[in-house]
Design a protein around this motif. Structure first.
Motif, short mmCIF file in Angstrom:
data_model
loop_
_atom_site.label_atom_id
_atom_site.label_comp_id
_atom_site.label_asym_id
_atom_site.label_seq_id
_atom_site.Cartn_x
_atom_site.Cartn_y
_atom_site.Cartn_z
N ILE A 49 -17.59 -36.78 31.45
CA ILE A 49 -18.84 -37.71 32.21
C ILE A 49 -19.17 -37.30 33.17
O ILE A 49 -20.32 -37.64 34.35
N GLU A 50 -17.90 -36.96 34.48
CA GLU A 50 -18.69 -36.71 35.76
C GLU A 50 -19.84 -34.90 35.73
O GLU A 50 -20.20 -35.07 36.95
N ASP A 58 -18.61 -44.80 40.15
CA ASP A 58 -20.15 -44.81 40.31
C ASP A 58 -20.49 -46.32 40.17
O ASP A 58 -21.10 -47.28 40.99
N LEU A 59 -20.97 -46.79 38.96
CA LEU A 59 -21.75 -47.81 37.93
C LEU A 59 -21.12 -49.28 38.60
O LEU A 59 -21.72 -49.82 38.56
N GLN A 60 -19.52 -49.45 38.55
CA GLN A 60 -18.87 -50.65 39.04
C GLN A 60 -18.85 -50.87 39.78
O GLN A 60 -18.99 -52.03 40.43
N THR A 63 -24.55 -52.29 43.12
CA THR A 63 -24.74 -53.64 43.70
C THR A 63 -26.05 -53.74 43.41
O THR A 63 -26.49 -54.86 43.79
N ASN A 64 -26.97 -53.13 43.27
CA ASN A 64 -28.45 -54.27 42.15
C ASN A 64 -28.95 -52.97 41.34
O ASN A 64 -28.12 -51.71 40.77
N ARG A 65 -29.90 -53.53 40.93
CA ARG A 65 -30.84 -53.19 39.29
C ARG A 65 -31.11 -51.53 39.79
O ARG A 65 -31.00 -50.92 38.55
N ALA A 66 -31.31 -51.26 40.86
CA ALA A 66 -32.20 -49.71 40.89
C ALA A 66 -30.73 -48.76 40.68
O ALA A 66 -30.86 -47.81 40.34
N GLU A 67 -29.69 -48.34 41.39
CA GLU A 67 -28.87 -48.31 41.54
C GLU A 67 -28.09 -47.86 39.82
O GLU A 67 -27.85 -47.09 39.59
N VAL A 68 -28.06 -49.27 39.26
CA VAL A 68 -27.24 -49.27 38.41
C VAL A 68 -28.77 -47.97 37.62
O VAL A 68 -27.85 -47.67 36.56
N LEU A 159 -21.26 -60.29 38.00
CA LEU A 159 -20.05 -59.95 37.85
C LEU A 159 -18.88 -59.21 37.36
O LEU A 159 -17.82 -59.16 37.86
N MET A 160 -19.88 -58.21 37.15
CA MET A 160 -18.87 -56.59 37.71
C MET A 160 -18.16 -56.05 39.17
O MET A 160 -16.93 -55.89 39.00
N ASN A 161 -18.75 -56.43 39.96
CA ASN A 161 -18.58 -55.95 41.62
C ASN A 161 -17.44 -57.15 41.65
O ASN A 161 -16.77 -56.44 42.04
#
Length: 202
Positions: A49-50, A58-60, A63-68, A159-161
Motif C-alpha cells: 500500500i505504501e 494517513d487516510l485515518q 481531517t478534510n475531504r481534499a486530503e481524503v 467519525l473516523m477521526n
C-alpha cells in the motif's frame, strides 16, 4: 454495588464457561493468530500500500475531504491490498479479543478468592470489548469511504477521526490493565503455591 455486579456478570460467565486449560489453549491459538496476522499479513500488505505514497494510517489521520480524496486517488493501483488490509484488520480484532479475554479469564480464576483484586481483570475484559468495538467501527468508516470514493458522506471523516482518537485512549488503558492483571495473578498464584508448600507436614 448492584450495578457493578450487573456489569461484571457477563465477563464472569465467560471466564467460568471454560476450564483454565481451555482458556490457555484459546490464548495460545489466539496469540499465534494475532502475531501471524501482524507478521505475515499487516507488514507485507502495508508495504504494498505504501508504494502509493500513502498508508491507511494517513487516510485515518486525514481531517478534510481534499486530503481524503488525494489519498483515495493514490490508492487506486493498490486498492486490492487496501481491501485485504481491512479484512486482516477484522481478523486481528477477533484474535485480539479472544487473546485478551482468555488471559483475563485465567487471571479471574486465579484471583477468585480476592474480592477486590479480581476486579482488575474483569475491568480489563470490558476495556477489551470497548477497544475492539471502536476498532471495528473505525475500520467500518474507512471501508465506507474507500468503497464509495466519489460520493461518500463527509461526516464519515469526522467519525473516523473521533473513533480513532477514542480507540487509542482506551487502548492506552487496556494494555497496562492486562499487564497489571497478569502480574497480580502470577503473584497470587506464587503466594498460594508457597503457602501450600509451607503447610505440608515436615
Amino acid at each position: 454495588m448492584r450495578r457493578l455486579d450487573t456489569l461484571v456478570r457477563p465477563v464472569e460467565r465467560y471466564a467460568d464457561a471454560l476450564s483454565a486449560t481451555a482458556h490457555g489453549v484459546v490464548a495460545v491459538v489466539s496469540f499465534f493468530t494475532f502475531v501471524g496476522v501482524i507478521a505475515l499479513g499487516f507488514v507485507p500488505v502495508t508495504r504494498r500500500i505504501e508504494t502509493s505514497g500513502y498508508s491507511t494510517s494517513d487516510l485515518q489521520a486525514a481531517t478534510n475531504r481534499a486530503e481524503v480524496d488525494t489519498i483515495l486517488q493514490a490508492f487506486q493501483p493498490v486498492m486490492e491490498s487496501v481491501v485485504l488490509l481491512s479484512v486482516l484488520d477484522y481478523l486481528f480484532i477477533v484474535a485480539g479479543f479472544f487473546l485478551f479475554f482468555s488471559l483475563h479469564s485465567l487471571a479471574v480464576k486465579t484471583l477468585a478468592g480476592h474480592e477486590r483484586l479480581v476486579l482488575i481483570p474483569k475491568v480489563g475484559m470490558w476495556l477489551t470489548v470497548v477497544s475492539r468495538l471502536l476498532d471495528s467501527l473505525e475500520n467500518l468508516w474507512v471501508i465506507l469511504i474507500y468503497t464509495n470514493p466519489d460520493d461518500y458522506a463527509t461526516v464519515l471523516i469526522g467519525l473516523m477521526n473521533t473513533t480513532e482518537t477514542v480507540k487509542w485512549t482506551v487502548v492506552g488503558v487496556e494494555y497496562p490493565t492486562l499487564g497489571v492483571a497478569i502480574v497480580v495473578a502470577l503473584l497470587a498464584w506464587y503466594t498460594s503455591l508457597f503457602d501450600r508448600r509451607s503447610a505440608r507436614p515436615q
